[in-house]
Design a protein around this motif. Sequence first.
Motif, PDB file in Angstrom:
ATOM      1  N   PHE A 178       0.852  -1.175   0.000  1.00  0.00           N
ATOM      2  CA  PHE A 178       0.000   0.000   0.000  1.00  0.00           C
ATOM      3  C   PHE A 178       0.897   1.237   0.000  1.00  0.00           C
ATOM      4  O   PHE A 178       1.805   1.352   0.835  1.00  0.00           O
ATOM      5  CB  PHE A 178      -0.919  -0.014   1.221  1.00  0.00           C
ATOM      6  CG  PHE A 178      -2.012  -1.034   1.120  1.00  0.00           C
ATOM      7  CD1 PHE A 178      -3.242  -0.708   0.549  1.00  0.00           C
ATOM      8  CD2 PHE A 178      -1.817  -2.331   1.559  1.00  0.00           C
ATOM      9  CE1 PHE A 178      -4.251  -1.642   0.439  1.00  0.00           C
ATOM     10  CE2 PHE A 178      -2.823  -3.288   1.457  1.00  0.00           C
ATOM     11  CZ  PHE A 178      -4.043  -2.942   0.886  1.00  0.00           C
ATOM     12  N   PRO A 205      -8.442   2.871   2.946  1.00  0.00           N
ATOM     13  CA  PRO A 205      -9.459   1.819   2.919  1.00  0.00           C
ATOM     14  C   PRO A 205      -9.997   1.566   4.326  1.00  0.00           C
ATOM     15  O   PRO A 205      -9.235   1.523   5.299  1.00  0.00           O
ATOM     16  CB  PRO A 205      -8.696   0.599   2.390  1.00  0.00           C
ATOM     17  CG  PRO A 205      -7.488   1.156   1.707  1.00  0.00           C
ATOM     18  CD  PRO A 205      -7.134   2.386   2.473  1.00  0.00           C
ATOM     19  N   SER A 208      -8.770  -1.207   7.626  1.00  0.00           N
ATOM     20  CA  SER A 208      -7.499  -1.704   7.107  1.00  0.00           C
ATOM     21  C   SER A 208      -6.360  -1.272   8.018  1.00  0.00           C
ATOM     22  O   SER A 208      -6.527  -0.377   8.859  1.00  0.00           O
ATOM     23  CB  SER A 208      -7.257  -1.152   5.702  1.00  0.00           C
ATOM     24  OG  SER A 208      -6.996   0.252   5.774  1.00  0.00           O
ATOM     25  N   GLN A 226     -13.081  -0.175  -0.597  1.00  0.00           N
ATOM     26  CA  GLN A 226     -12.445  -0.539  -1.862  1.00  0.00           C
ATOM     27  C   GLN A 226     -11.490   0.554  -2.355  1.00  0.00           C
ATOM     28  O   GLN A 226     -11.740   1.751  -2.180  1.00  0.00           O
ATOM     29  CB  GLN A 226     -13.468  -0.851  -2.965  1.00  0.00           C
ATOM     30  CG  GLN A 226     -14.416  -1.975  -2.599  1.00  0.00           C
ATOM     31  CD  GLN A 226     -15.442  -2.219  -3.698  1.00  0.00           C
ATOM     32  OE1 GLN A 226     -15.713  -1.362  -4.540  1.00  0.00           O
ATOM     33  NE2 GLN A 226     -16.010  -3.416  -3.705  1.00  0.00           N
ATOM     34  N   ASN A 227     -10.396   0.092  -2.999  1.00  0.00           N
ATOM     35  CA  ASN A 227      -9.373   1.004  -3.493  1.00  0.00           C
ATOM     36  C   ASN A 227      -9.922   2.003  -4.496  1.00  0.00           C
ATOM     37  O   ASN A 227      -9.550   3.173  -4.504  1.00  0.00           O
ATOM     38  CB  ASN A 227      -8.234   0.204  -4.137  1.00  0.00           C
ATOM     39  CG  ASN A 227      -7.301  -0.403  -3.121  1.00  0.00           C
ATOM     40  OD1 ASN A 227      -6.484   0.283  -2.524  1.00  0.00           O
ATOM     41  ND2 ASN A 227      -7.417  -1.699  -2.910  1.00  0.00           N
ATOM     42  N   THR A 228     -10.825   1.549  -5.366  1.00  0.00           N
ATOM     43  CA  THR A 228     -11.336   2.455  -6.402  1.00  0.00           C
ATOM     44  C   THR A 228     -12.105   3.618  -5.796  1.00  0.00           C
ATOM     45  O   THR A 228     -12.047   4.747  -6.291  1.00  0.00           O
ATOM     46  CB  THR A 228     -12.213   1.676  -7.416  1.00  0.00           C
ATOM     47  OG1 THR A 228     -12.621   2.585  -8.452  1.00  0.00           O
ATOM     48  CG2 THR A 228     -13.456   1.086  -6.763  1.00  0.00           C
ATOM     49  N   VAL A 230     -11.524   4.841  -2.773  1.00  0.00           N
ATOM     50  CA  VAL A 230     -10.513   5.689  -2.138  1.00  0.00           C
ATOM     51  C   VAL A 230      -9.964   6.674  -3.175  1.00  0.00           C
ATOM     52  O   VAL A 230      -9.828   7.878  -2.924  1.00  0.00           O
ATOM     53  CB  VAL A 230      -9.370   4.832  -1.548  1.00  0.00           C
ATOM     54  CG1 VAL A 230      -8.273   5.733  -0.985  1.00  0.00           C
ATOM     55  CG2 VAL A 230      -9.889   3.908  -0.460  1.00  0.00           C
ATOM     56  N   VAL A 244      -3.271   3.477  -1.166  1.00  0.00           N
ATOM     57  CA  VAL A 244      -3.931   2.451  -1.970  1.00  0.00           C
ATOM     58  C   VAL A 244      -2.946   1.352  -2.333  1.00  0.00           C
ATOM     59  O   VAL A 244      -1.726   1.530  -2.289  1.00  0.00           O
ATOM     60  CB  VAL A 244      -4.535   3.041  -3.267  1.00  0.00           C
ATOM     61  CG1 VAL A 244      -5.696   3.975  -2.948  1.00  0.00           C
ATOM     62  CG2 VAL A 244      -3.477   3.759  -4.103  1.00  0.00           C
ATOM     63  N   TRP A 245      -3.496   0.203  -2.715  1.00  0.00           N
ATOM     64  CA  TRP A 245      -2.716  -0.937  -3.206  1.00  0.00           C
ATOM     65  C   TRP A 245      -1.980  -0.508  -4.471  1.00  0.00           C
ATOM     66  O   TRP A 245      -2.586  -0.012  -5.422  1.00  0.00           O
ATOM     67  CB  TRP A 245      -3.672  -2.085  -3.478  1.00  0.00           C
ATOM     68  CG  TRP A 245      -3.101  -3.401  -3.856  1.00  0.00           C
ATOM     69  CD1 TRP A 245      -3.357  -4.103  -5.001  1.00  0.00           C
ATOM     70  CD2 TRP A 245      -2.232  -4.243  -3.072  1.00  0.00           C
ATOM     71  NE1 TRP A 245      -2.703  -5.307  -4.994  1.00  0.00           N
ATOM     72  CE2 TRP A 245      -2.004  -5.420  -3.820  1.00  0.00           C
ATOM     73  CE3 TRP A 245      -1.620  -4.093  -1.832  1.00  0.00           C
ATOM     74  CZ2 TRP A 245      -1.184  -6.447  -3.353  1.00  0.00           C
ATOM     75  CZ3 TRP A 245      -0.804  -5.118  -1.361  1.00  0.00           C
ATOM     76  CH2 TRP A 245      -0.598  -6.276  -2.116  1.00  0.00           C
ATOM     77  N   SER A 248      -3.248  -0.927  -8.023  1.00  0.00           N
ATOM     78  CA  SER A 248      -4.513  -0.277  -8.372  1.00  0.00           C
ATOM     79  C   SER A 248      -4.285   1.060  -9.066  1.00  0.00           C
ATOM     80  O   SER A 248      -5.221   1.617  -9.657  1.00  0.00           O
ATOM     81  CB  SER A 248      -5.367  -0.068  -7.120  1.00  0.00           C
ATOM     82  OG  SER A 248      -4.804   0.916  -6.267  1.00  0.00           O
TER      83      SER A 248
END
Length: 323
Positions: A178, A205, A208, A226-228, A230, A244-245, A248
């Motif tokens: 992340f 997120p 988390s 969810q990442n999207t 965020v 974020v991941w 992503s």
Amino acid sequence: MLALVAAAPASGAIPELEVIEVVGNPRPKVAEVGYVEPETFNPITDRLYQGGFRYGGPPVEIPQEARYLTAIGRVKMMKRILACADAWYYPFSHTAPRNEPPGIDIEILSRIAQRNGWEFSVMWANTGVYRGGVGLAFRQTINRGFCDVFLGLVITGEDDAMERNQMAFTRPYLGIGFVLVGNGKVPKARSLADLKGTGIKVGVPAYSPMQDNAEKLGIEHVTYFQNTRVIDGLLRKEVDAVMVWGPSIPVANRDKNVELSMSPGFQPAPGQRFNGAWAVKAKETDFKQMLDDELGRMLASGEIREIVERYGVPFFAPFPEAN
């Protein structure tokens, strides 16, 4: 993309237009001759997927005399690596390569095959949790002999499906974690702690380790599922930066037509970083050794880094504590 909505006018006044910001997927800002919309995989309408190709048998015919060989023996006899990969795991693998590169793992596999004078074939699988996850994908593909290596996995330390299916990870080939993405006004930060006391509001997120870390540091933050979502919070300017991941980021850049990137020099914290690897049957020690040697050579030469960064994914060498 902006939409204009007429506000209720006073009697006899000229209507005033209210500007509403809408997060969407606009076309390129400048028209390009020959521009073609990237193909996207949709299992609802994909004919191959609906026709059973998802688990419908081996992608190539395996000769009878090769079916009972070891994996390395089969590869050398057929001069072909048989792989399985998730059908929609961009940027690592996906089934829509006509207008886009095939994916990080597919490119790495291709180079390994080419270097040895082999070809490769991919059978598409589905590792989504609502489809049974990695365990079901193993049982319906590699356990049935349809491939010898399963691409695109992450070593989490809670990999029960590996033991249940008698699988073994290859050596890690990539560190994933992340990372911090800002709006261009966020000061350079190597860790989330560097933002403490700066007044920077960070999107994380929900539920988390990033949320726990922000709370512990006393950093103002907003949570999203969810990442999207965020990332949508960053684009709507609800926050100044997001955690974020890493993979992503190119997904958002592709789907939302933006140009996000990791804060330069940022390092994922322990507990928020993992290693990427492939998997083979545990008994196939010689085949695993061949893949380990090839991945190690590509890491040392910088080939893997070049491929990963070309897709816009932050590159980290495999993390020692996550092996």
